[in-house]
Design an enzyme around this catalytic site. Structure first.
Site, PDB file in Angstrom:
ATOM      1  CB  SER A  49      -0.942  -0.062   1.209  1.00  0.00           C
ATOM      2  OG  SER A  49      -1.945   0.885   1.081  1.00  0.00           O
ATOM      3  CG  ASP A  68      -6.807  -3.824  -2.923  1.00  0.00           C
ATOM      4  OD1 ASP A  68      -7.384  -2.876  -2.360  1.00  0.00           O
ATOM      5  OD2 ASP A  68      -5.620  -4.132  -2.703  1.00  0.00           O
ATOM      6  CG  HIS A  75      -5.565  -2.687   0.714  1.00  0.00           C
ATOM      7  ND1 HIS A  75      -5.117  -2.299  -0.531  1.00  0.00           N
ATOM      8  CD2 HIS A  75      -4.906  -1.908   1.593  1.00  0.00           C
ATOM      9  CE1 HIS A  75      -4.247  -1.326  -0.400  1.00  0.00           C
ATOM     10  NE2 HIS A  75      -4.096  -1.068   0.876  1.00  0.00           N
TER      11      HIS A  75
END
Ligand code: NAG
Ligand code: NAG
Ligand code: NAG
Ligand code: NAG
Length: 404
Positions: free
Chosen positions: A174, A344, A377
């Site tokens: 991320s 995601d 995620h």
């Protein structure tokens, strides 16, 4: 890590915390003993708490796991390749260590012969020190991810490079991918870098379209610092909590089912890991960093912090608009492994498509792209099957670079 999801996850804390009362997964209290003692040494690994001081005075904590569990009684004289592991926004290095040890990325890498270094971003619980500023001083929070690119990553890379004398492998998740891509595009770190694995890559965020994410992105504008009166953004603190709660009244925002509606539907999180996660995270960051991330959502380009006033931008950059990070400038022969998930909601498939498009001139044999249809995620950090799906392929990718 989880961008907006985590920002709001603390709303779930009360019931989750009750659910996990009486269960003590960690042998030690991480707030007292640190990450090595609470989450690494207990599993039979060596681990050393270290610190690195950035050029702008932040003292960052870093954990080193120099060898695998099987070698714990050996002198450790064999030369190993270093790996730096960098978490995302609103979490810290602990987030990699919340599953059983045989499922955790840092320990898997150590057992596969790597010398592992876990980074903790400025502002998170173990990296809240500065040579002259106290966290209670607003000046302590005067930074966004631009400063992480300019100061934190170079300080950590310089330190690991000086200690090991070896080129470094990198794993980011991320925001840990965003800062890496931004750095590489400016030619930073690349001389000390062997290869990089980027999980749930974030560079463009235009398609991040979950309701709360969009509302939050619209709300995090430059004036937010005045709204909070506090430049620290602590999701567990009262001003930020009230702010997030207020977002929940927007139409379409379902605050009763936050994690899936924000990160996407994680396929593979064990509920006991989620409990641990909620006890340990989220971690603070600066409000300016949240504003900068929100700008990335709104503007659809990867640029330095926008002061949202031409005169301020001119003052800081000599131009009315902030300079762009141009990802086409990432060296084309840098070995990259990119993995993204079909579920995601933060690292949307279309945004990853834009990222891959800006890498279209990359040497074909230096770019490995993996797509996992069911992953969202948080699966990349805490999925119970991430070892098979993602971490073993990362080990194989790093090994392929050994001879080059
Ligand atoms: C390392 O040494 C300790 C103490 O001698 C022993 O209890 C432990 O089993 C050893 N670990 C390994 C992996 O050999
Ligand atoms: C924040 O840092 C910038 C330089 O990056 C400086 O111009 C500004 O005065 C600082 N603001 C505060 C409140 O410390
Ligand atoms: C989830 O965690 C529990 C407790 O650690 C464990 O017994 C169970 O096997 C785990 N499930 C999966 C799918 O890994
Ligand atoms: C980025 O760099 C590439 C090549 O270095 C150039 O062709 C392109 O125009 C640049 N993009 C922007 C938005 O400046």
């Amino acid at each position: 890590m989880v961008l907006w999801g985590l920002l709001s996850l603390f709303l779930l804390v009360p019931h989750q915390a009750i659910a996990s009362l009486g269960r003590k997964h960690l042998a030690q209290d991480p707030s007292v003993d640190g990450i090595c003692a609470s989450s690494v040494i207990v599993h039979g690994y060596k681990c050393k708490e270290l610190e690195v001081t950035t050029k702008d005075g932040f003292i960052l904590s870093l954990q080193r796991i120099p060898q695998g569990r099987a070698e714990v009684n050996s002198s450790g004289s064999t030369k190993k390749q270093p790996v730096i592991i960098q978490h995302g926004v609103l979490v810290d290095g602990m987030t990699w260590l919340l599953n059983p040890p045989e499922q955790d990325l840092p320990l898997i890498l150590a057992d596969n012969g790597f010398d592992v270094w876990i980074a903790n971003a400025r502002g998170t619980r173990y990296s809240r020190r500065h040579t002259s500023l106290d966290p209670s001083n607003p000046a302590f929070w005067n930074w966004s991810w631009d400063e992480i690119v300019t100061y934190d990553l170079p300080a950590i890379f310089d330190y690991v490079y000086s200690q090991t004398g070896q080129k470094i492998n990198y794993v980011g998740h991320s925001m840990g991918t965003l800062i890496a891509l931004a750095s590489f595009s400016e030619g930073k770190l690349v001389n000390q870098l062997k290869s990089a694995a980027l999980l749930s890559p974030i560079a463009y965020l235009s398609h991040m379209n979950t309701a709360l994410g969009v509302v939050a992105a619209k709300s995090f504008v430059g004036e937010i610092t005045t709204l909070f009166g506090l430049p620290e953004f602590n999701p567990k603190g009262l001003p930020a909590a009230a702010f997030v709660k207020s977002l929940c009244f927007h139409p379409g925002v379902n605050c009763y089912d936050l994690l899936p509606s924000l990160t996407g539907k994680n396929c593979c999180l064990n509920s006991s890991t989620v409990d641990l996660f909620v006890m340990n995270e989220p971690q603070p960051t600066s409000t300016k960093n949240m504003v900068h991330l929100a700008q990335t959502v709104r503007h659809g380009v990867l640029a330095k912090f926008n002061y949202e006033r031409p005169d301020y931008n001119i003052m800081h950059y000599g131009e009315a608009f902030p300079p762009l990070y141009n990802l086409s400038n990432i060296p084309h022969d840098l070995p990259l492994f990119i993995s993204y998930g079909g579920q995601d909601a933060l690292s949307d498939v279309r945004d990853v498509g834009n990222l891959l498009d800006s890498l279209k001139l990359h040497d074909v044999d230096k770019l490995s792209v993996q797509f996992i249809k069911d992953y969202a995620h948080a699966d990349y950090v805490m999925g119970f099957n991430a070892k098979d799906l993602v971490y073993n392929p990362i080990v194989a990718f790093f090994r392929r670079q050994f001879d080059t």
